[in-house]
Design an enzyme around this catalytic site. Sequence first.
Site, PDB file in Angstrom:
ATOM      1  N   GLY A 138       0.784  -1.225   0.000  1.00  0.00           N
ATOM      2  CA  GLY A 138       0.000   0.000   0.000  1.00  0.00           C
ATOM      3  C   GLY A 138       0.816   1.275   0.000  1.00  0.00           C
ATOM      4  CB  SER A 139       4.286   2.154  -0.958  1.00  0.00           C
ATOM      5  OG  SER A 139       4.338   1.678  -2.285  1.00  0.00           O
ATOM      6  CG  ASN A 140       1.845   3.008  -5.608  1.00  0.00           C
ATOM      7  OD1 ASN A 140       2.316   3.951  -6.214  1.00  0.00           O
ATOM      8  ND2 ASN A 140       2.423   1.825  -5.556  1.00  0.00           N
ATOM      9  CG  HIS A 199       1.190  -2.265 -15.782  1.00  0.00           C
ATOM     10  ND1 HIS A 199       1.089  -3.462 -15.121  1.00  0.00           N
ATOM     11  CD2 HIS A 199       1.945  -2.499 -16.871  1.00  0.00           C
ATOM     12  CE1 HIS A 199       1.758  -4.390 -15.780  1.00  0.00           C
ATOM     13  NE2 HIS A 199       2.291  -3.825 -16.851  1.00  0.00           N
TER      14      HIS A 199
END
Length: 230
Positions: A11-13, A131
């Site tokens: 979940g770093s994004n 992506h």
Amino acid sequence: RRIVVLISGSGSNLQALIDAQNTPRLPHTRIALVLSNRKAAYGLTRAANASPPIRTAYLALQPFLKANPGKTREDYDREVARIVVREQPDLVVLAGWMHVLGEGFLDVVSGHTVLQGEPAPPTPIPVINLHPALPGAFDGTHAIERAFEAYQRGEVERVGVMVHRVIKEVDRGEPVVVREVPCEKREPLESFEERLHKAEWEVIVEATRRVLDEAKPVRVSVEFLRVARG
Ligand code: GRF
């Protein structure tokens, strides 16, 4: 504006979106729900630790099929869509979501298919996906390693990340933001990955902002501007 974020991993994004929500990078925007298909996804902790905390949900394919004998993968995808549509989001962001969502999902979020007992979304809900490759190359999983190896073998000149619109063909939707990431010959994969993830964190916020602004531009009130100008 409201977004729903789908995750499967660290979940770093998602964290990048949490940190950007309601700031000039992503004004008047908040994450209504984080849905994970992995119970152990650290992204769920990030959502719970946000302030204010962000609601989370968990729905994985295998437990769903076990709990619903006779139901199919498409039923799972429709259930994911049901959870999403209930939030009435302006945008769905797939941020490291490692499950290919089929037509069952897309037809519901676009309003083509209405689930019984559920209101259809008033307008099609856009879906974007992060992506870690440039358009048209390295679709599917392990894109980072495959692109990195191809670069090291001199098979490709450029590598990078993109966010694209989600359509039925996997990783094939129209790009929203494309960012080239420099790669050095003979550098270790880890240093490339670190550089690539940093690019992802910027690109995911930029793409979210861009698609939201298409549908719901942020209008700063004249009053606010006058006051702000003093
Ligand atoms: C990212 O590299 C994304 O491109 C890929 O999985 C990773 C997710 O990272 N699909 P995180 O869960 O956002 O940290």
